[in-house]
Design an enzyme around this catalytic site. Structure first.
Site, short mmCIF file in Angstrom:
data_model
loop_
_atom_site.label_atom_id
_atom_site.label_comp_id
_atom_site.label_asym_id
_atom_site.label_seq_id
_atom_site.Cartn_x
_atom_site.Cartn_y
_atom_site.Cartn_z
N ASP A 207 0.76 -1.15 -0.28
CA ASP A 207 0.33 -0.18 0.00
C ASP A 207 1.09 1.74 -0.05
OD1 ASP A 207 -1.91 1.38 -0.15
OD2 ASP A 207 -2.96 0.54 1.43
C1 BGC Z 1 -5.20 3.68 -0.10
C2 BGC Z 1 -4.82 2.70 -0.73
C3 BGC Z 1 -4.75 3.28 -2.36
C4 BGC Z 1 -3.54 4.09 -2.51
C5 BGC Z 1 -3.02 4.49 -3.57
C6 BGC Z 1 -3.69 3.90 0.14
O1 BGC Z 1 -4.15 5.34 0.94
O2 BGC Z 1 -5.08 2.84 1.56
O3 BGC Z 1 -6.67 1.15 -1.04
O4 BGC Z 1 -4.86 2.03 -4.00
O5 BGC Z 1 -3.42 4.34 -1.26
O6 BGC Z 1 -3.75 5.51 -3.38
#
Ligand code: BGC
Length: 726
Positions: free
Chosen positions: A274
Site C-alpha cells: 500500500d
Molecule cells: C489506500 C489504497 C490506495 C492507495 C493509492 C492508500 O492510501 O489505502 O487503497 O490504493 O492509497 O491511492
C-alpha cells in the site's frame, strides 16, 4: 519494384556489396525478434528471456514506483511505462507525479459505479461482472495497466471508515462477488489488484496497529475473499495492508505473503505495498514484497541494490520479484497493442444505474407506504443535505471524478417531471442554525402530500472515508431530531438513508412508515433511488451486513478498547469467528435488521426442499433444490440464501453460516426451481491442529430463506465421512 531488382540497382549506383544491401532490404518481420516480444511464445519463456536481458539497475527499477502511480519504461527493450490507478469503483482521476493533487486534466472524467458495499447489497455476481467490465474497459481507455481494486476487507466493526468500499461482513458473499469482478476486469488485459491483504479492518491507527487473532479466525473470516481472488479469480496483483499482523507489517509479512499467498495458494502474480506501507528494506526484500509503491524514499531502490551488490541478498530474490512483475505485464499484454477501450459510454452508465438499482434495500414499508404513485400526488417535500450532496468525489483514494452525478433530489425531479410540486429544504447544515433549518423543513413537510427525508452520512472524514473511523453509529448533525420533527409534521414521511453502513434508528424508526437504504449509488444514485420510490424498480437489494440496534451490541465492541480500536498499539480480535451475523445469531442478540434482509414490493414463497447427495472428491457433496414463487403482483427478485449448521462440531462453530445463494428474478405468479450445489468446503471449518479444512462426519442442517433470520425451509444432511483438505 521487386526487391532483387532494387538490390541490383543499388549495387550499381552505390557500389555497395550486394549482400549488405540485401540485408537492409529484408522485410522487418523476417528479422530476428527477441523471443519476449513474440506473443506466440509461452508466457514463462517470455519472462525468462526478458529477465536475462535486464541489467541490475533495470531490474531494480521495476520493483518500486518512480512516481506515485507508475514504474518506468525501459526504452532500449521496448518495455513500456506501467500505470496504476485507484480504484475499486471506477478509474480515478490522474494526479500529479508526486502529489495526490489532481493533474488538472479534462479527459479523466469517468463512470462512477456504486461503492463496494452497494455492489455487495445486490447479492448478484452478474452485477459484479458488469461492474468489473466497466472498470476494465475504462481502464484500457485511460491507459491503466493495474487497477487498485477490488477492496475486500471484512466489516468487523460498523465504525470502519472504509466499510463503504468493502463488500460487507460475510466471507462467502464477498468471495463470490470478488471473483466475478476480477475476472471481468482482467478480461480487458488490465490487472486487478485485490486489497488490503490482510486484516485492515479499521482506519484508526491503520499505519501502525498490530492485529492479533487466532489462526482459525484468519482462515475462516479474513482470508477467504483473498484466496478466492487468487485461486478462482486469477487475480494478478495483491496489495499488502498498512497494519501489522502478529507483529509484522503486512507489506513485509513473511507468513501472509511467502507462506500463505505464494506458498499455499500458489499465487504467481505480484505483491505491491500500500502507498507508503513499506518500512524496512530487509523485511520487504525477504518477506515477499515485489513492488513498493508510494514511498518517498523507496526501500526497494538504492538500499536494495546496494544490499544485492554487497551480497546481503541473493540475486534470486530480485529475480523472483522481477519475474512476478514481468509475468503480470505479459499476462495483460503490455507489450502488444491492446484494444483501446472506451469511456463514459451509455452502456457503462446503464450498468452503473442497474447496479445501483439492484443495491437499494427496502428496510421498512408499513401499509404500502411505498411505492409512491406520482399521479396521486400534488406535492413532495424533499429534505436533507444528502438529497443534494454529490458523493462520487469522496472517500479519499476511492474517489471518482464522475462524468456526471445524479443526486437524489435530481433523480426525484427527473422522475416526476413538472406534474408534482417538489420543494427542497436543507434540514441541517454542518455549521448552520439547526433550529431555523429544522423549522423550515417542518413547514415544508406540513405543506406537502409526502415528505422524503434523505438522511445519512457522507464520504468525508469522519464518516465513510479513508483515514478515520466513525465515532458512533448515530446520524450526525441533529438528523435524528430532524426526522422526528418532520414525521410529526407529516406522517407520510419516507426516510432514504445514504451511508456506507448501519446507522442507529431508534429515535424515529417506529414513527416512520418507510425506510430505504441507498448506500452511495455512484453517478446514477438519484435515478436508482427515484426508481425505487416510485416503483419503476422493485427493490431487490439485501443487507450484506447486520444493522445492529446500537453500537454496544456489535461484536468488536464487546471486547472493549483491547478489541477495538486497540490498546498500546495492539488489537485483539477477541470475538474470533463471531463477526457479523455469526455473532448476533450465536449469542442470540436481536439485530435491528439482520444480514441478508430486504423487502420487496412483491412477496415470495419457498417450497419443496430436496437435498440430493452427490459424489466426487471435488464435485458437489449435496445439491440443494427448492422452489421460489412470486406470489405478488409485481415482477421482482428474491435472494434465496442457503445456510449451514453443524450438529456436533469438533470445535465450536457459529450457529449458521452462509454457504450459497441465488438471486432469482420472477414475474408475477412465476415459480422457479433453484439449485444450489454445496461442495465439501461448505461443511468444513479450519482446524489449526490439523493445519487444514476438516469436514466432519456429522449431521448438518441446511436452511433456506430470504435472510439469515427468515429461514423458510430446513433439511438435514448427514456427511458420511470425515475429510481433511490442506
Ligand atoms: C489506500 C489504497 C490506495 C492507495 C493509492 C492508500 O492510501 O489505502 O487503497 O490504493 O492509497 O491511492
Amino acid at each position: 519494384m521487386r526487391p532483387s531488382r532494387l538490390r541490383f540497382i543499388n549495387a550499381l549506383i552505390f557500389g555497395l556489396p550486394a549482400f549488405a544491401v540485401a540485408l537492409l532490404a529484408v522485410p522487418a518481420e523476417a528479422q530476428e525478434r527477441p523471443l519476449y516480444l513474440d506473443a506466440a511464445q509461452p508466457l514463462e519463456a517470455r519472462v525468462d528471456d526478458l529477465l536475462s536481458r535486464l541489467t541490475l539497475d533495470e531490474k531494480v527499477s521495476l520493483v518500486h514506483g518512480d512516481t506515485l502511480f507508475t514504474t518506468p519504461a525501459i526504452d532500449r527493450l521496448g518495455l513500456p511505462r506501467r500505470w496504476m490507478s485507484d480504484g475499486p469503483h471506477g478509474v480515478r482521476e490522474d494526479v500529479g507525479a508526486n502529489t495526490f493533487n489532481p493533474a488538472g486534466r479534462t479527459d479523466d472524467f469517468t463512470t462512477c459505479l456504486p461503492v463496494g458495499i452497494a455492489l455487495a447489497a445486490t447479492w448478484n455476481p452478474a452485477a459484479a461482472q458488469a461492474y468489473g467490465d466497466v472498470i476494465g474497459e475504462e481502464a484500457r481507455k485511460r491507459g491503466k495497466d493495474i487497477m487498485l481494486g477490488p477492496s475486500v476487507n471484512i466489516m468487523r466493526t460498523p465504525l470502519n471508515g472504509r466499510n463503504a468500499e468493502y463488500l460487507g461482513e460475510d466471507p462467502f458473499l464477498a468471495s463470490r462477488l470478488t471473483v466475478s469482478y476480477i475476472r471481468a476486469v482482467q478480461a480487458h488485459n488490465v490487472a486487478s489488484c485485490v486489497k488490503h491483504f490482510a486484516a485492515n479492518n479499521q482506519e484508526t491507527r491503520r499505519g501502525s496497529i498490530n492485529v492479533e487473532m487466532n489462526e482459525r479466525t484468519l482462515r475462516e473470516i479474513y482470508l477467504p475473499a483473498f484466496r478466492a481472488a487468487v485461486q478462482e479469480g486469477g487475480v494478478w496483483a495483491v496489495m499488502g495492508a498498512y497494519n501489522k499482523l502478529r507483529g509484522q507489517y503486512c507489506c513485509e509479512n513473511d507468513y501472509l505473503l511467502n507462506h500463505v499467498l505464494k506458498g499455499e495458494w500458489g499465487f504467481p502474480g505480484l505483491v505491491m505495498s500500500d502507498w507508503g506501507g513499506t518500512h524496512d528494506t530487509r523485511e520487504a526484500v525477504l518477506n515477499g514484497l515485489d513492488l513498493e509503491m508510494g514511498s518517498r524514499k523507496p526501500h526497494l531502490a538504492e538500499a536494495f541494490r546496494d544490499g544485492l551488490q554487497k551480497g546481503e541478498y541473493p540475486m534470486a530474490v530480485l529475480d523472483d520479484k522481477v519475474r512476478r512483475n514481468l509475468r503480470v505485464m505479459f499476462a495483460t499484454h503490455a507489450f502488444e497493442v491492446r484494444p483501446e477501450g472506451s469511456i463514459n459510454t451509455s452502456a457503462h452508465q446503464q450498468a452503473a444505474r442497474r447496479v445501483a438499482e439492484e443495491s437499494v434495500v427496502l428496510l421498512k414499508n408499513a401499509s404500502g407506504a411505498l411505492p409512491l404513485d406520482p399521479v396521486k400526488l400534488t406535492s413532495i417535500a424533499v429534505i436533507g443535505d444528502d438529497a443534494v450532496r454529490l458523493q462520487a468525489y469522496g472517500g479519499d483514494s476511492a474517489r471518482i471524478k464522475a462524468f456526471y452525478e445524479i443526486s437524489p433530489l435530481e433523480g426525484i425531479l427527473r422522475r416526476v417531471g413538472g406534474n408534482v410540486n417538489v420543494t427542497f429544504s436543507e434540514g441541517w447544515r454542518k455549521d448552520g442554525d439547526a433550529t431555523a433549518l429544522a423549522a423550515r423543513a417542518v413547514l415544508a413537510a406540513k405543506a406537502a402530500d409526502v415528505t422524503i427525508v434523505v438522511a445519512g452520512l457522507n464520504r468525508q472524514r469522519p464518516f465513510d472515508c479513508e483515514g478515520t473511523d466513525r465515532k458512533d453509529l448515530k446520524l450526525p448533525y441533529g438528523q435524528d431530531a430532524l426526522i422526528q420533527q418532520v414525521v410529526q409534521a407529516n406522517p407520510r414521511t419516507i426516510v432514504v438513508l445514504v451511508s456506507g453502513g448501519p446507522v442507529e434508528m431508534d429515535a424515529w424508526l417506529a414513527q416512520v412508515p418507510a425506510v430505504v437504504q441507498a448506500w452511495y449509488g455512484g453517478m446514477e444514485a438519484g435515478t436508482a433511488i427515484a426508481g425505487v420510490l416510485f416503483g419503476d424498480v422493485n427493490p431487490s437489494g439485501r443487507l450484506p451486513c447486520t444493522f445492529p440496534k446500537k453500537l454496544e451490541d456489535t461484536p468488536a465492541f464487546s471486547g472493549g478498547a483491547r478489541a477495538y480500536p486497540g490498546e498500546n498499539g495492539v488489537e485483539h480480535y477477541d470475538e474470533g469467528l463471531l463477526v457479523g451475523y455469526r455473532w448476533y445469531d450465536t449469542k442470540a442478540v436481536e439485530p435491528l435488521f439482520p444480514f441478508g434482509f430486504g423487502l420487496s414490493y412483491t412477496s415470495f414463497t419457498y417450497s419443496g426442499l430436496k437435498l440430493t447427495a452427490g459424489s466426487g472428491p471435488q464435485g458437489p457433496v449435496v445439491s440443494v433444490e427448492f422452489e421460489v414463487t412470486n406470489t405478488g403482483e409485481r415482477a421482482g427478485a428474491e435472494v434465496a440464501q442457503v445456510y449451514v449448521h453443524q450438529a456436533k462440531p469438533g470445535l465450536p462453530r457459529p450457529l449458521r453460516e452462509l454457504k450459497g445463494f441465488r438471486k432469482v428474478f420472477l414475474k408475477p405468479g412465476e415459480k422457479q426451481t433453484v439449485s444450489v450445489p454445496l461442495g465439501r468446503e461448505a461443511f468444513a471449518y479450519y482446524s489449526p491442529d490439523q493445519d487444514g479444512w476438516v469436514a466432519e462426519k456429522d449431521d448438518f442442517t441446511i436452511s433456506v430463506g430470504g435472510s439469515s433470520r427468515d429461514l423458510r425451509l430446513e433439511g438435514s444432511f448427514p456427511l458420511p465421512q470425515t475429510t481433511l483438505e490442506k
